[in-house]
Write a protein that holds these residues in place. Structure first.
Motif: not given
Length: 162
Positions: A29-33, A62-71, A73-81
């Motif tokens: 949680a302190p890392l925002g995750l 499941e793919p929808p769970s990964v999609t949500l995580m990716v979105k 983490l992308e919004a927080s600037g930690h990954i890019r697609r």
């Protein structure tokens, strides 16, 4: 296995799972995750860029769970697609510099959580746990059953019900 032993085993696994996840959530949680996001970051750190379908398989999500995580983490600037060069329907996911830094912080927390989890155990017992837990996971992995694989090694099947 008799019911008392089965009940004790199943309760212990259930409680460990719940408490481990709760402790992981408190550390992340302190890392925002949120739980699960760290696994995605660590997978990308281990393997490099992956398409989302590969992440789904690797994480057992499941793919929808990964999609949500990716979105998130992308919004927080930690990954890019980016679109996959060979398949426009697929998306390649990779860590940003900020994501690599966060993965390093997650690794430190993961070490802390592992140390807490095995505190008081003999070092040899603790060292053997990953193999034991991996075998137990394979024994109950529904994906193995869905693909026609047999039950886990050492599991006796009742031949009267086959």
């Amino acid at each position: 296995m008799d019911f008392a032993t089965a009940d004790a085993l199943n309760q212990a696994i259930r409680l460990l799972s719940l408490r481990h996840r709760a402790r992981a959530a408190a550390l992340l949680a302190p890392l925002g995750l949120h739980p699960g996001q760290e696994a995605l970051l660590l997978e990308l750190d281990r393997t490099g860029p992956r398409i989302q379908a590969q992440l789904s398989d690797a994480l057992g999500c499941e793919p929808p769970s990964v999609t949500l995580m990716v979105k998130k983490l992308e919004a927080s600037g930690h990954i890019r697609r980016t679109p996959a060069p060979t398949d426009r329907r697929a998306t390649v996911v990779e860590l940003t510099d900020a994501g690599r830094d966060l993965a390093g912080a997650v690794k430190a927390l993961w070490c802390e959580l592992a140390d807490e989890t095995v505190a008081g155990l003999d070092p040899a017992t603790a060292a053997g746990l990953p193999a034991v837990l991996t075998a137990m996971t394979a024994n109950v992995d529904s994906r193995n059953r869905a693909h026609g694989a047999g039950h886990g090694k050492g599991v006796k099947r009742n031949t009267l019900t086959q």
